[in-house]
Design an enzyme around this catalytic site. Structure first.
Site, PDB file in Angstrom:
ATOM      1  N   TRP A  19      26.252  42.577  42.869  1.00 11.80           N
ATOM      2  CA  TRP A  19      27.705  43.009  42.451  1.00 11.80           C
ATOM      3  C   TRP A  19      27.516  43.799  41.145  1.00 11.80           C
ATOM      4  O   TRP A  19      26.808  43.484  40.154  1.00 11.80           O
ATOM      5  CB  TRP A  19      28.562  41.926  42.016  1.00 11.80           C
ATOM      6  CG  TRP A  19      29.880  42.271  41.271  1.00 11.80           C
ATOM      7  CD1 TRP A  19      30.148  42.070  39.900  1.00 11.80           C
ATOM      8  CD2 TRP A  19      31.150  42.128  41.906  1.00 11.80           C
ATOM      9  NE1 TRP A  19      31.251  42.128  39.803  1.00 11.80           N
ATOM     10  CE2 TRP A  19      31.916  42.397  40.716  1.00 11.80           C
ATOM     11  CE3 TRP A  19      31.753  42.307  43.349  1.00 11.80           C
ATOM     12  CZ2 TRP A  19      33.234  42.881  41.108  1.00 11.80           C
ATOM     13  CZ3 TRP A  19      32.885  42.590  43.445  1.00 11.80           C
ATOM     14  CH2 TRP A  19      33.683  42.914  42.303  1.00 11.80           C
ATOM     15  N   ASN A  21      30.646  45.951  38.361  1.00 12.81           N
ATOM     16  CA  ASN A  21      31.939  46.288  38.004  1.00 12.81           C
ATOM     17  C   ASN A  21      31.854  47.300  36.666  1.00 12.81           C
ATOM     18  O   ASN A  21      31.003  48.139  36.805  1.00 12.81           O
ATOM     19  CB  ASN A  21      33.179  45.237  38.213  1.00 12.81           C
ATOM     20  CG  ASN A  21      32.636  44.201  37.209  1.00 12.81           C
ATOM     21  OD1 ASN A  21      31.812  43.432  37.282  1.00 12.81           O
ATOM     22  ND2 ASN A  21      33.668  44.041  36.070  1.00 12.81           N
ATOM     23  N   ASP A  22      32.770  47.251  35.765  1.00 18.68           N
ATOM     24  CA  ASP A  22      32.981  48.150  34.837  1.00 18.68           C
ATOM     25  C   ASP A  22      31.737  48.825  34.343  1.00 18.68           C
ATOM     26  O   ASP A  22      30.873  48.134  33.929  1.00 18.68           O
ATOM     27  CB  ASP A  22      33.698  47.500  33.616  1.00 18.68           C
ATOM     28  CG  ASP A  22      34.933  46.519  34.157  1.00 18.68           C
ATOM     29  OD1 ASP A  22      34.917  46.392  35.275  1.00 18.68           O
ATOM     30  OD2 ASP A  22      35.291  45.940  33.122  1.00 18.68           O
ATOM     31  N   TRP A  46      31.512  38.925  42.197  1.00 19.90           N
ATOM     32  CA  TRP A  46      31.847  38.730  40.884  1.00 19.90           C
ATOM     33  C   TRP A  46      31.370  37.405  40.296  1.00 19.90           C
ATOM     34  O   TRP A  46      31.392  36.283  40.858  1.00 19.90           O
ATOM     35  CB  TRP A  46      33.205  39.147  40.294  1.00 19.90           C
ATOM     36  CG  TRP A  46      33.467  39.278  38.957  1.00 19.90           C
ATOM     37  CD1 TRP A  46      33.205  40.099  38.115  1.00 19.90           C
ATOM     38  CD2 TRP A  46      33.680  37.901  38.016  1.00 19.90           C
ATOM     39  NE1 TRP A  46      33.615  39.788  36.782  1.00 19.90           N
ATOM     40  CE2 TRP A  46      33.651  38.634  36.672  1.00 19.90           C
ATOM     41  CE3 TRP A  46      33.658  36.793  38.157  1.00 19.90           C
ATOM     42  CZ2 TRP A  46      33.934  37.711  35.478  1.00 19.90           C
ATOM     43  CZ3 TRP A  46      34.114  35.934  37.030  1.00 19.90           C
ATOM     44  CH2 TRP A  46      34.296  36.602  35.789  1.00 19.90           C
ATOM     45  N   SER A  82      33.368  43.092  29.240  1.00 19.51           N
ATOM     46  CA  SER A  82      33.186  44.723  28.977  1.00 19.51           C
ATOM     47  C   SER A  82      33.405  45.068  27.472  1.00 19.51           C
ATOM     48  O   SER A  82      34.044  44.250  26.795  1.00 19.51           O
ATOM     49  CB  SER A  82      34.144  45.348  29.735  1.00 19.51           C
ATOM     50  OG  SER A  82      33.961  45.394  30.942  1.00 19.51           O
ATOM     51  N   ARG A 147      40.537  41.164  25.493  1.00 21.71           N
ATOM     52  CA  ARG A 147      39.012  41.647  25.852  1.00 21.71           C
ATOM     53  C   ARG A 147      39.146  43.262  25.990  1.00 21.71           C
ATOM     54  O   ARG A 147      39.982  43.810  26.034  1.00 21.71           O
ATOM     55  CB  ARG A 147      38.740  41.273  27.105  1.00 21.71           C
ATOM     56  CG  ARG A 147      39.793  41.309  28.559  1.00 21.71           C
ATOM     57  CD  ARG A 147      39.291  40.548  29.651  1.00 21.71           C
ATOM     58  NE  ARG A 147      40.166  40.882  30.941  1.00 21.71           N
ATOM     59  CZ  ARG A 147      40.961  40.418  31.187  1.00 21.71           C
ATOM     60  NH1 ARG A 147      41.333  39.077  30.348  1.00 21.71           N
ATOM     61  NH2 ARG A 147      41.859  40.329  32.412  1.00 21.71           N
ATOM     62  N   ASP A 148      37.789  43.531  26.113  1.00 22.95           N
ATOM     63  CA  ASP A 148      37.404  44.913  26.181  1.00 22.95           C
ATOM     64  C   ASP A 148      37.531  45.976  25.174  1.00 22.95           C
ATOM     65  O   ASP A 148      38.412  46.880  25.199  1.00 22.95           O
ATOM     66  CB  ASP A 148      38.182  45.497  27.522  1.00 22.95           C
ATOM     67  CG  ASP A 148      38.048  44.580  28.742  1.00 22.95           C
ATOM     68  OD1 ASP A 148      37.098  43.884  28.738  1.00 22.95           O
ATOM     69  OD2 ASP A 148      38.789  44.624  29.745  1.00 22.95           O
TER      70      ASP A 148
HETATM   71  C1  FRU Z   1      37.736  44.646  34.371  1.00 25.00           C
HETATM   72  C2  FRU Z   1      37.414  43.407  33.820  1.00 25.00           C
HETATM   73  C3  FRU Z   1      37.560  43.352  32.264  1.00 25.00           C
HETATM   74  C4  FRU Z   1      36.411  42.365  31.955  1.00 25.00           C
HETATM   75  C5  FRU Z   1      35.514  42.466  33.070  1.00 25.00           C
HETATM   76  C6  FRU Z   1      34.850  41.183  33.482  1.00 25.00           C
HETATM   77  O1  FRU Z   1      37.319  44.974  35.856  1.00 25.00           O
HETATM   78  O2  FRU Z   1      38.284  42.173  34.385  1.00 25.00           O
HETATM   79  O3  FRU Z   1      38.711  43.169  31.714  1.00 25.00           O
HETATM   80  O4  FRU Z   1      35.952  42.499  30.637  1.00 25.00           O
HETATM   81  O5  FRU Z   1      36.192  43.204  34.246  1.00 25.00           O
HETATM   82  O6  FRU Z   1      33.686  41.501  34.161  1.00 25.00           O
END
Ligand code: FRU
Length: 534
Positions: A19, A21-22, A46, A82, A147-148
């Protein structure tokens, strides 16, 4: 014939399995591009999130490294989520990222490279002061919506600023923090910006754009020739919206231009599948580059079966349109070095109701650029004023619905006999006061005989006047992904598709015109080589 992994891409960024993602912390250091990304080392769904890491000298071919940031201290023991990189004056990169602590609270942490003489920045050290920002009783921050962190920017007062995504009730906002030393961060009284009913803002991004041309700007740049962009990824709808506005660094106020909003009426980088994106300033080529995550549209069972999920979009150069009212994106020029055999489509008339096969390219892994010319606008359908939702309009008037001007465009990843195809096309309507309205659609409804996929049709209105400009369309086709750039990058739609017949050498490419009026087409198509990715 049997193809082992029909949906694995040939030139999109993905790891060998599992998997993703970001995209996280993209940066350039000593001439080497770095991409980190959210990764589950243990499976195709995830979870167990670490920062995986790859580097490149050309944004096309990528070398994998060990995970750069992974749970190792209380402030990130339940996940390294992230975040972004900031290049400090003097050239040293640092990373701010969200950690999940033992109480499952979201907190912000800092890491720096262990060895600055290693251009691959393979090892990262976390500061003992972590977390640097945390929810407390006093600051009222929601511990599950914090977050982020973005790339930080420096003000004339020598203080750094950073924003972090959050929400209260259904109001999404960007919490602002300031710091003199990057270690001690103080929350500002007011968020940089907020919007009601938008829900949680994930992966905010905030950066300057030049009002003069395509060059990118360093994130701390500001001044009279600069506008600012604020982007938020809305958790509720998994859509991203951006606004363009003015940032007053003395008051730390960002004011979006009139009509610039974070909702259905607002602007999106991409009207298809594209999320949790992030830009960085490429100081080697003076451009700003956008990275975005493209999730699967297949079922979780299919993802587990194939052993992976998620890819990154082709990095896009991004700049402010001449109108000042929207951004423009274009695949980085480096991708063109993968072009091999090309075919030129001789300028020809595509008669109403006709389909024309583009021969001579590997249609499953290709780059196509077509221009459509219309000479007679009389047959354009009249736009009903209630047709305000382009995605809905595209699904109601899908590729098989005949119109006056359009649908015309491309049938990609199409099987012989058109049992399967993805249609990327235009329709032109007559709006009020003799203005024409251009609709761009990406219709996935016939993309696969497998019924377990999400085949949502996507749509966008394109701010181009077809009376005075030709309509162009460029699509990057890569086995299970189609990224389309319309109007020289003024509207983009990305789609994931999983053909069961139109696989590899059995995939075909066509130009089509199902409208009643003829259109003239010219263009080129190239087979793209497979990049060396991880
Ligand atoms: C966005 C998100 C972020 C988080 C990350 C976790 O896709 O949900 O907000 O930091 O992915 O994997």
């Amino acid at each position: 014939h049997q193809v082992k992994e029909p949906y694995r891409t040939g030139y999109h960024f993905q790891p060998p399995k599992n998997w993703i993602n970001d995209p996280n912390g993209p940066l350039i250091y000593k001439g080497i591009y770095h991409l980190f990304y959210q990764y589950n080392p243990k499976g195709a769904v995830w979870g167990n999130i670490v920062w995986a890491h790859s580097t490149s000298t050309d944004l096309v071919n990528w070398t994998p490294h060990d995970a750069a940031i992974y749970p190792s201290q209380p402030s990130d023991i339940n996940g390294c989520w992230s975040g972004s990189a900031t290049i400090l004056p003097g050239g040293k990169p640092v990373i701010l990222y969200t950690g999940i602590n033992p109480q499952n609270q979201q907190v912000q942490n800092l890491a720096y490279p262990k060895n600055l003489s290693d251009p691959y920045l393979r090892e990262w050290t976390k500061v003992p002061q972590n977390p640097l920002m945390a929810p407390t009783q006093a600051n009222q921050i929601n511990a599950s919506s914090f977050r982020d962190p973005t790339t930080a920017w420096l003000g004339p007062d020598k203080r750094w600023r950073v924003i972090i995504g959050s929400k209260r009730d259904q109001t999404g906002f960007a919490i602002l923090y300031r710091s003199k030393d990057f270690l001690n961060w103080v929350k500002a009284k007011h968020p940089l910006h907020s919007a009601k009913k938008t829900g949680m803002w994930e992966c905010p991004d905030f950066y300057p754009v030049s009002i003069k041309g395509q060059n990118g700007l360093h994130t701390s740049e500001n001044g009279p020739d600069v506008k600012h962009v604020l982007k938020a990824s809305l958790d509720n709808t998994k859509r991203e919206y951006y606004t363009i506005g003015t940032y007053n660094i003395h008051k730390d106020i960002y004011i979006p231009d009139k009509g610039s909003v974070e909702s259905d009426a607002g602007l999106r980088y991409d009207y298809g599948k594209f999320y949790a994106s992030k830009t960085f300033f490429d100081s080697s080529k003076n451009r700003r580059i956008l990275w975005g995550w493209i999730n699967e549209s297949s079922s979780v069972e299919d993802d587990i079966k194939k052993g992976w999920s998620g890819i990154q979009a082709i990095p896009r150069k991004i700049w402010l349109d001449k109108s000042g009212k929207q951004l423009v994106q274009w695949p980085v020029a480096e991708i063109e070095k993968l072009r091999e055999k090309g075919v030129k489509l001789p300028s020809s008339v595509l008669k109403g109701g006709s389909v024309h096969e583009v021969l001579g390219v590997t249609a499953a892994q290709a780059d196509v650029a077509i221009t459509f010319e219309i000479s007679d606008f009389k047959k354009a359908e009249v736009l009903d004023p209630s047709w305000t939702d382009p995605q809905l309009l595209c699904s109601q008037k899908n590729a098989s619905v005949k119109g006056g001007l359009g649908p015309f465009g491309l049938l990609v990843l199409a099987s012989k006999g058109l049992k399967e195809y993805t249609a990327v096309f235009y329709r032109i309507f007559k709006g009020h006061n003799n203005k024409y309205v251009v609709l761009l659609c990406s219709d996935q409804s016939r993309s696969s005989l497998n019924q377990d996929n999400d085949k949502t049709t996507y749509g966008a209105f394109l701010k181009v006047d077809p009376l005075h400009e030709k309509l162009s369309l460029r699509s990057l086709i890569d086995h299970s992904v189609v990224e389309s750039f319309a109007g020289q990058g003024k509207a983009c739609i990305t789609a994931r598709v999983y053909p069961t017949l139109a696989i590899d050498v059995d995939a075909h490419l066509y130009a089509f015109n199902y409208g009643t009026d003829d259109v003239k087409i010219t263009g080129s198509a190239w087979s793209l080589k497979t990049a060396e990715i991880n």
